[in-house]
Scaffold this active site. Structure first.
Site, PDB file in Angstrom:
ATOM      1  N   ALA A  30       0.653  -1.022  -0.059  1.00 41.82           N
ATOM      2  CA  ALA A  30       0.070   0.131  -0.132  1.00 41.82           C
ATOM      3  C   ALA A  30       0.880   1.159  -0.132  1.00 41.82           C
ATOM      4  O   ALA A  30       2.089   1.177   0.210  1.00 41.82           O
ATOM      5  CB  ALA A  30      -0.753  -0.016   1.084  1.00 41.82           C
ATOM      6  N   GLY A  68      -0.186  -4.793   1.148  1.00 42.38           N
ATOM      7  CA  GLY A  68      -1.319  -4.840   0.383  1.00 42.38           C
ATOM      8  C   GLY A  68      -1.466  -5.450  -0.814  1.00 42.38           C
ATOM      9  O   GLY A  68      -2.529  -5.943  -1.381  1.00 42.38           O
ATOM     10  N   GLU A  79      -2.096  -9.176  -0.190  1.00 46.32           N
ATOM     11  CA  GLU A  79      -3.494  -9.267   0.238  1.00 46.32           C
ATOM     12  C   GLU A  79      -4.398  -9.200  -0.993  1.00 46.32           C
ATOM     13  O   GLU A  79      -5.400  -9.974  -0.985  1.00 46.32           O
ATOM     14  CB  GLU A  79      -3.754  -8.071   1.177  1.00 46.32           C
ATOM     15  CG  GLU A  79      -2.938  -8.194   2.698  1.00 46.32           C
ATOM     16  CD  GLU A  79      -3.480  -7.347   3.733  1.00 46.32           C
ATOM     17  OE1 GLU A  79      -4.010  -7.589   4.688  1.00 46.32           O
ATOM     18  OE2 GLU A  79      -3.230  -5.937   3.283  1.00 46.32           O
ATOM     19  N   GLU A 134       3.756  -5.676   7.542  1.00 45.11           N
ATOM     20  CA  GLU A 134       3.319  -4.572   8.002  1.00 45.11           C
ATOM     21  C   GLU A 134       3.699  -4.357   9.714  1.00 45.11           C
ATOM     22  O   GLU A 134       3.695  -3.104  10.002  1.00 45.11           O
ATOM     23  CB  GLU A 134       1.625  -4.856   8.011  1.00 45.11           C
ATOM     24  CG  GLU A 134       0.908  -4.646   6.606  1.00 45.11           C
ATOM     25  CD  GLU A 134       0.886  -5.801   5.768  1.00 45.11           C
ATOM     26  OE1 GLU A 134       0.408  -5.748   4.860  1.00 45.11           O
ATOM     27  OE2 GLU A 134       1.972  -6.705   6.136  1.00 45.11           O
TER      28      GLU A 134
END
Length: 244
Positions: free
Chosen positions: A61, A104, A107, A127
């Site tokens: 992300a 991200g 994911e 993370e």
């Protein structure tokens, strides 16, 4: 679309993540554009092939955006709502992963139904090193895909899964040379599109239904048994022809 490239084919939608200056990191703009793709696929279902540009799937992300987010933004589930929407798309989704799929980006790949990887693919969830958790499904989707022990190695121990380790764990269905990834991913999607769209849709619903129950199987099969597509396909099979 400024962060993704969308190619529409008769029976497939192909989306390429394209933020070359940021390793295809997911930012708010990309999230919004992927929501738009989902809206289209919910209305006109087709299989989705998702990949990244520049030898990277998605490096994570956008950290600059995450830094500015607080409690209220976390409760909105900005990324998790998107990934849940992708996971619930009516027809199969395939992630073609080249290079890094981290945070991200990992994911997002976990949310797809199938994953195919290049030999240089790497999955990871760093993370906690940034003071957060893999809150867009990583903590539980990865455990469902590879088991809790391996998920903890990745999520707590910071372990990366290279392509072949991911293959042995069943996280990816195949590992191919990078220069063959696009061709092999398209071949996989082509095999999918040979099947009955309604049968694929109902199979996905049954597989993803929590707990499972024979009644769900029976109801789905009852719908398909009455379809003209089933009658046509079985008749062609019995006459020695291809199902498609």
């Amino acid at each position: 679309m400024s962060t993704i490239i969308v190619e529409e084919r008769d029976d497939t939608t192909i989306v390429t993540l394209h933020r070359p200056d940021a390793r295809n990191a997911l930012n708010a703009q990309m999230v919004g554009e992927l929501h738009a793709v989902c809206a289209q696929l919910e209305t006109s279902p087709k299989p989705l092939l998702l990949t990244g540009s520049g030898g990277v799937f998605a490096g994570g992300a956008d950290i600059a955006e995450l830094l500015d987010r607080g409690r209220d933004e976390a409760l909105l589930g900005i990324n998790s709502r998107l990934f849940d929407r992708i996971a619930r798309l009516p027809l199969p989704t395939v992630a073609a992963v080249d290079g890094y799929a981290l945070g991200g980006g990992a994911e997002l790949a976990y949310a797809c139904d199938l994953r195919i990887a290049s030999e240089s693919a790497v999955f990871g969830n760093p993370e906690p090193g940034l003071g957060i958790i893999a809150a867009a499904g990583g903590c539980w989707r990865l455990a469902e895909l590879v088991g809790k022990s391996v998920a903890k190695q990745v999520l707590l121990g910071g372990k990366h899964l290279d392509a072949w380790r991911a293959y042995t764990l069943g996280l990816v269905c195949d590992v191919v040379p990078a220069d063959q990834l696009s061709e092999r991913a398209h071949a996989l999607v082509e095999r999918i599109t040979r099947s009955s769209p309604t049968a694929l849709r109902l199979t996905k619903l049954v597989v993803d239904a929590p707990g499972g129950h024979p009644c769900i199987d029976d109801l789905a099969q009852a719908v398909l048994f009455e379809s003209s597509d089933k009658a046509d396909r079985m008749s062609r099979f019995l006459s020695g022809g291809r199902t498609r």
